[in-house]
Design a protein around this motif. Sequence first.
Motif, PDB file in Angstrom:
ATOM      1  N   ILE A  69      -7.144  -9.822  17.083  1.00 25.77           N
ATOM      2  CA  ILE A  69      -7.438 -10.962  16.195  1.00 25.77           C
ATOM      3  C   ILE A  69      -6.686 -12.203  16.651  1.00 25.77           C
ATOM      4  CG2 ILE A  69      -7.128 -11.895  13.860  1.00 25.77           C
ATOM      5  CD1 ILE A  69      -9.399  -9.899  14.041  1.00 25.77           C
ATOM      6  N   LEU A  70      -5.391 -12.052  16.935  1.00 21.57           N
ATOM      7  CA  LEU A  70      -4.576 -13.197  17.335  1.00 21.57           C
ATOM      8  C   LEU A  70      -5.004 -13.733  18.700  1.00 21.57           C
ATOM      9  CD1 LEU A  70      -1.070 -12.002  16.099  1.00 21.57           C
ATOM     10  CD2 LEU A  70      -2.564 -13.700  15.042  1.00 21.57           C
ATOM     11  N   ALA A  71      -5.363 -12.840  19.621  1.00 19.37           N
ATOM     12  CA  ALA A  71      -5.818 -13.276  20.941  1.00 19.37           C
ATOM     13  C   ALA A  71      -7.133 -14.042  20.840  1.00 19.37           C
ATOM     14  CB  ALA A  71      -5.983 -12.072  21.870  1.00 19.37           C
ATOM     15  N   GLU A  72      -8.048 -13.555  20.016  1.00 25.26           N
ATOM     16  CA  GLU A  72      -9.326 -14.245  19.833  1.00 25.26           C
ATOM     17  C   GLU A  72      -9.110 -15.644  19.287  1.00 25.26           C
ATOM     18  OE1 GLU A  72     -11.540 -11.673  17.275  1.00 25.26           O
ATOM     19  OE2 GLU A  72     -12.144 -10.305  18.882  1.00 25.26           O
ATOM     20  N   GLN A  73      -8.243 -15.766  18.281  1.00 23.75           N
ATOM     21  CA  GLN A  73      -7.955 -17.069  17.692  1.00 23.75           C
ATOM     22  C   GLN A  73      -7.250 -17.982  18.695  1.00 23.75           C
ATOM     23  OE1 GLN A  73      -8.827 -18.284  14.557  1.00 23.75           O
ATOM     24  NE2 GLN A  73     -10.114 -16.457  14.631  1.00 23.75           N
ATOM     25  N   PHE A  74      -6.326 -17.409  19.449  1.00 28.74           N
ATOM     26  CA  PHE A  74      -5.575 -18.199  20.435  1.00 28.74           C
ATOM     27  C   PHE A  74      -6.506 -18.792  21.483  1.00 28.74           C
ATOM     28  CE2 PHE A  74      -3.368 -18.564  24.492  1.00 28.74           C
ATOM     29  CZ  PHE A  74      -2.263 -19.327  24.150  1.00 28.74           C
ATOM     30  N   TYR A  75      -7.377 -17.969  22.042  1.00 29.07           N
ATOM     31  CA  TYR A  75      -8.235 -18.446  23.131  1.00 29.07           C
ATOM     32  C   TYR A  75      -9.386 -19.318  22.628  1.00 29.07           C
ATOM     33  CZ  TYR A  75      -5.575 -15.701  26.428  1.00 29.07           C
ATOM     34  OH  TYR A  75      -4.555 -15.212  27.207  1.00 29.07           O
ATOM     35  N   GLN A  76      -9.674 -19.269  21.347  1.00 27.43           N
ATOM     36  CA  GLN A  76     -10.637 -20.214  20.775  1.00 27.43           C
ATOM     37  C   GLN A  76     -10.031 -21.607  20.669  1.00 27.43           C
ATOM     38  OE1 GLN A  76     -12.175 -18.836  17.000  1.00 27.43           O
ATOM     39  NE2 GLN A  76     -13.026 -16.966  17.892  1.00 27.43           N
ATOM     40  N   LYS A  77      -8.711 -21.658  20.495  1.00 25.64           N
ATOM     41  CA  LYS A  77      -8.036 -22.932  20.247  1.00 25.64           C
ATOM     42  C   LYS A  77      -7.464 -23.594  21.502  1.00 25.64           C
ATOM     43  CE  LYS A  77      -6.660 -21.507  15.565  1.00 25.64           C
ATOM     44  NZ  LYS A  77      -7.374 -22.558  14.819  1.00 25.64           N
ATOM     45  N   ILE A  78      -7.017 -22.794  22.465  1.00 23.64           N
ATOM     46  CA  ILE A  78      -6.357 -23.380  23.634  1.00 23.64           C
ATOM     47  C   ILE A  78      -7.376 -24.047  24.554  1.00 23.64           C
ATOM     48  CG2 ILE A  78      -6.457 -21.332  25.127  1.00 23.64           C
ATOM     49  CD1 ILE A  78      -3.527 -22.089  25.941  1.00 23.64           C
ATOM     50  N   LYS A  96       0.588 -21.072  18.760  1.00 24.32           N
ATOM     51  CA  LYS A  96       1.286 -19.911  18.206  1.00 24.32           C
ATOM     52  C   LYS A  96       1.912 -20.251  16.859  1.00 24.32           C
ATOM     53  CE  LYS A  96       4.362 -16.133  19.400  1.00 24.32           C
ATOM     54  NZ  LYS A  96       5.165 -15.468  20.444  1.00 24.32           N
ATOM     55  N   MET A  97       2.493 -21.443  16.747  1.00 20.31           N
ATOM     56  CA  MET A  97       3.080 -21.862  15.474  1.00 20.31           C
ATOM     57  C   MET A  97       2.013 -21.953  14.385  1.00 20.31           C
ATOM     58  SD  MET A  97       5.918 -24.741  16.534  1.00 20.31           S
ATOM     59  CE  MET A  97       6.511 -24.885  14.852  1.00 20.31           C
ATOM     60  N   GLU A  98       0.841 -22.466  14.761  1.00 17.98           N
ATOM     61  CA  GLU A  98      -0.274 -22.575  13.808  1.00 17.98           C
ATOM     62  C   GLU A  98      -0.739 -21.194  13.352  1.00 17.98           C
ATOM     63  OE1 GLU A  98      -4.936 -24.062  13.792  1.00 17.98           O
ATOM     64  OE2 GLU A  98      -3.545 -24.880  15.276  1.00 17.98           O
ATOM     65  N   LEU A  99      -0.846 -20.267  14.305  1.00 15.49           N
ATOM     66  CA  LEU A  99      -1.280 -18.912  13.970  1.00 15.49           C
ATOM     67  C   LEU A  99      -0.246 -18.189  13.119  1.00 15.49           C
ATOM     68  CD1 LEU A  99      -2.877 -17.774  17.364  1.00 15.49           C
ATOM     69  CD2 LEU A  99      -4.051 -18.487  15.277  1.00 15.49           C
ATOM     70  N   LEU A 100       1.026 -18.495  13.354  1.00 18.61           N
ATOM     71  CA  LEU A 100       2.086 -17.906  12.535  1.00 18.61           C
ATOM     72  C   LEU A 100       1.908 -18.266  11.070  1.00 18.61           C
ATOM     73  CD1 LEU A 100       5.312 -18.404  14.674  1.00 18.61           C
ATOM     74  CD2 LEU A 100       4.627 -16.276  13.582  1.00 18.61           C
ATOM     75  N   THR A 101       1.485 -19.499  10.836  1.00 17.26           N
ATOM     76  CA  THR A 101       1.261 -19.967   9.467  1.00 17.26           C
ATOM     77  C   THR A 101       0.016 -19.337   8.865  1.00 17.26           C
ATOM     78  OG1 THR A 101       2.278 -22.090  10.026  1.00 17.26           O
ATOM     79  CG2 THR A 101       0.934 -22.023   8.034  1.00 17.26           C
ATOM     80  N   THR A 102      -1.018 -19.172   9.684  1.00 23.47           N
ATOM     81  CA  THR A 102      -2.302 -18.645   9.212  1.00 23.47           C
ATOM     82  C   THR A 102      -2.286 -17.135   9.025  1.00 23.47           C
ATOM     83  OG1 THR A 102      -3.380 -20.434  10.448  1.00 23.47           O
ATOM     84  CG2 THR A 102      -4.786 -18.647   9.634  1.00 23.47           C
ATOM     85  N   TYR A 103      -1.599 -16.424   9.930  1.00 20.26           N
ATOM     86  CA  TYR A 103      -1.602 -14.960   9.903  1.00 20.26           C
ATOM     87  C   TYR A 103      -0.180 -14.395   9.878  1.00 20.26           C
ATOM     88  CZ  TYR A 103      -6.417 -15.645  11.556  1.00 20.26           C
ATOM     89  OH  TYR A 103      -7.731 -16.030  11.691  1.00 20.26           O
TER      90      TYR A 103
END
Length: 207
Positions: A69-78, A96-103
């Motif tokens: 899940i985190l990898a999918e979100q990361f590569y959608q955003k970078i 990563k900071m954004e994902l930390l807040t979201t998940y």
Amino acid sequence: MYSKFLNLEQEKQDRIINAAIKEFAQKGYERASTNEMVKAAGISKGLLFHYFGNKKQLFLFLFDYCCRILAEQFYQKINLAERDFFTRIRQAVMIKMELLTTYPDLFTFIEEAYLEDSAEVKVEVDKKVKVLSDANFGKVYEGIDFSKFRDDMDIKKVLKIITYTFEKLSEEMLSQAKLSPTHHIDYEKGFQEAEVYFEIFTTCFYK
């Protein structure tokens, strides 16, 4: 192996996953209670083991799930079209900071998995971590404009120096978290320290 679980309606899958992630994240592998998981998910213990076989397989399934899940979100955003090495890495840090807040629960679970000492799952988790690290290493550096680096530098060695530095920083963060009663990883402090190294490396290695 998990086909019976994956054939469930999404709402039920989410209930089970969220309950299990929360329990493991709060208590670690050994102390986590499957009784508490099924109570929170609203299912029987028999069904939980029907879907996953045992506690260990559930834990490993969740580790893969959270990482995916985190990898999918990361590569959608970078923005992999960004070719400047340090701009790309800084971008990765901000995502990563954004994902930390979201998940937050997913990150907490993964943190606990990285810190897990239980012999029952440690070997498997360590193998998974190495595979993920190797795969992401290549992808994050893909398309970088290495012409910005000094001509007298061996790029492979430079990347090793940078990679080893940030791996060591990560290890120190994990070690500090392991000694903390809450197992909290201070990402903000880590990112600030990383920025110091970004500046040093840019000065040393760029033309």
